[in-house]
Design a protein around this motif. Sequence first.
Motif, short mmCIF file in Angstrom:
data_model
loop_
_atom_site.label_atom_id
_atom_site.label_comp_id
_atom_site.label_asym_id
_atom_site.label_seq_id
_atom_site.Cartn_x
_atom_site.Cartn_y
_atom_site.Cartn_z
N TYR A 124 -5.69 -11.43 4.50
CA TYR A 124 -4.68 -11.04 3.52
C TYR A 124 -3.32 -10.81 4.17
O TYR A 124 -2.29 -11.16 3.59
CB TYR A 124 -5.13 -9.79 2.76
N ALA A 125 -3.31 -10.24 5.36
CA ALA A 125 -2.04 -9.98 6.05
C ALA A 125 -1.27 -11.27 6.30
O ALA A 125 -0.04 -11.28 6.31
CB ALA A 125 -2.29 -9.24 7.36
N ALA A 126 -1.99 -12.37 6.49
CA ALA A 126 -1.34 -13.66 6.73
C ALA A 126 -0.47 -14.09 5.55
O ALA A 126 0.46 -14.88 5.71
CB ALA A 126 -2.39 -14.73 7.03
N ASP A 127 -0.75 -13.56 4.36
CA ASP A 127 0.02 -13.90 3.16
C ASP A 127 1.04 -12.81 2.78
O ASP A 127 1.67 -12.90 1.73
CB ASP A 127 -0.92 -14.12 1.97
N ALA A 128 1.18 -11.81 3.62
CA ALA A 128 2.02 -10.67 3.28
C ALA A 128 3.51 -10.91 3.46
O ALA A 128 4.33 -10.12 2.99
CB ALA A 128 1.59 -9.44 4.08
N SER A 129 3.89 -11.97 4.12
CA SER A 129 5.28 -12.36 4.36
C SER A 129 6.14 -11.16 4.79
O SER A 129 5.83 -10.51 5.77
CB SER A 129 5.86 -13.08 3.14
N ALA A 130 7.17 -10.87 4.06
CA ALA A 130 8.12 -9.82 4.43
C ALA A 130 7.51 -8.42 4.40
O ALA A 130 8.11 -7.47 4.89
CB ALA A 130 9.33 -9.87 3.50
N HIS A 131 6.32 -8.30 3.87
CA HIS A 131 5.66 -6.99 3.75
C HIS A 131 4.57 -6.80 4.79
O HIS A 131 3.77 -5.87 4.69
CB HIS A 131 5.08 -6.83 2.35
N ALA A 132 4.49 -7.67 5.77
CA ALA A 132 3.40 -7.65 6.74
C ALA A 132 3.23 -6.30 7.43
O ALA A 132 2.12 -5.89 7.72
CB ALA A 132 3.59 -8.76 7.78
N ASP A 133 4.34 -5.60 7.66
CA ASP A 133 4.25 -4.30 8.33
C ASP A 133 3.45 -3.28 7.51
O ASP A 133 2.82 -2.39 8.06
CB ASP A 133 5.64 -3.75 8.64
N LEU A 134 3.42 -3.45 6.19
CA LEU A 134 2.70 -2.50 5.35
C LEU A 134 1.19 -2.73 5.38
O LEU A 134 0.43 -1.89 4.90
CB LEU A 134 3.20 -2.60 3.90
N ALA A 135 0.76 -3.85 5.93
CA ALA A 135 -0.67 -4.14 6.03
C ALA A 135 -1.37 -3.19 7.00
O ALA A 135 -2.57 -2.98 6.91
CB ALA A 135 -0.89 -5.59 6.45
N ASP A 136 -0.62 -2.60 7.90
CA ASP A 136 -1.17 -1.69 8.90
C ASP A 136 -1.23 -0.28 8.31
O ASP A 136 -0.19 0.32 8.03
CB ASP A 136 -0.28 -1.71 10.15
N PRO A 137 -2.44 0.27 8.13
CA PRO A 137 -2.56 1.62 7.55
C PRO A 137 -1.88 2.71 8.36
O PRO A 137 -1.59 3.78 7.84
CB PRO A 137 -4.07 1.86 7.50
N ALA A 138 -1.60 2.44 9.62
CA ALA A 138 -0.94 3.44 10.47
C ALA A 138 0.56 3.53 10.19
O ALA A 138 1.23 4.45 10.64
CB ALA A 138 -1.17 3.12 11.94
N LYS A 139 1.06 2.55 9.44
CA LYS A 139 2.50 2.52 9.16
C LYS A 139 2.77 2.95 7.72
O LYS A 139 2.00 2.69 6.82
CB LYS A 139 3.06 1.12 9.40
N GLY A 140 3.92 3.55 7.55
CA GLY A 140 4.36 3.96 6.23
C GLY A 140 5.33 2.97 5.66
O GLY A 140 5.43 1.83 6.09
N ALA A 141 6.08 3.43 4.69
CA ALA A 141 7.02 2.56 3.98
C ALA A 141 8.43 2.72 4.50
O ALA A 141 9.38 2.70 3.74
CB ALA A 141 6.96 2.89 2.50
N ALA A 142 8.59 2.86 5.79
CA ALA A 142 9.89 3.12 6.40
C ALA A 142 11.00 2.28 5.77
O ALA A 142 10.94 1.06 5.75
CB ALA A 142 9.83 2.85 7.90
N GLY A 143 11.99 2.97 5.26
CA GLY A 143 13.16 2.31 4.70
C GLY A 143 12.92 1.64 3.35
O GLY A 143 13.77 0.94 2.85
#
Length: 159
Positions: free
Chosen positions: A74-93
């Motif tokens: 699924y992350a391969a299709d996330a394009s500009a949102h790929a960083d959000l695929a990682d549960p350790a990351k938030g919605a920075a900015g």
Amino acid sequence: MGLDTTALRGAGIDADGAPGGAVEARAKIFEMTQDAEEAVLRPQDPGAWSHGLRAALAARIAAQNGEPDLAARYAADASAHADLADPAKGAAGRDLAEVLSFMDRVACTTREVTAHDITGLQAAGVSDADIVRLAELNAFLAYQIRVMAGLRLMKDVYA
């Protein structure tokens, strides 16, 4: 076996093995599951949630449920949102903190979700229709992950 679905690939079901035959007998269920994936991840009317964001959320849910291969798919299709695929990351900015919090809560601690979680989304400006879309995405991933777990158990029985 002519079926090629995310759930079957994720469970490692081989068309030539005994589980493949059992799955073939239930082909319609797997075809409908794949159709549901399309409808949830790539709907004609995505509302506020682009296809890339939906893919990132799906990857995030898969990762939180111990499905790294599904998460990577699924992350391969996330394009500009790929960083959000990682549960350790938030919605920075981004204006998605409330959405990520809701999705994580539903994916990880479903029994603890309350009406307050919904009103939090509404207060953040998420429409009721878009809240339903988020719930549909989470519900589908819960279903898909459980189907994959069942297929793996079936595969082990036939091994």
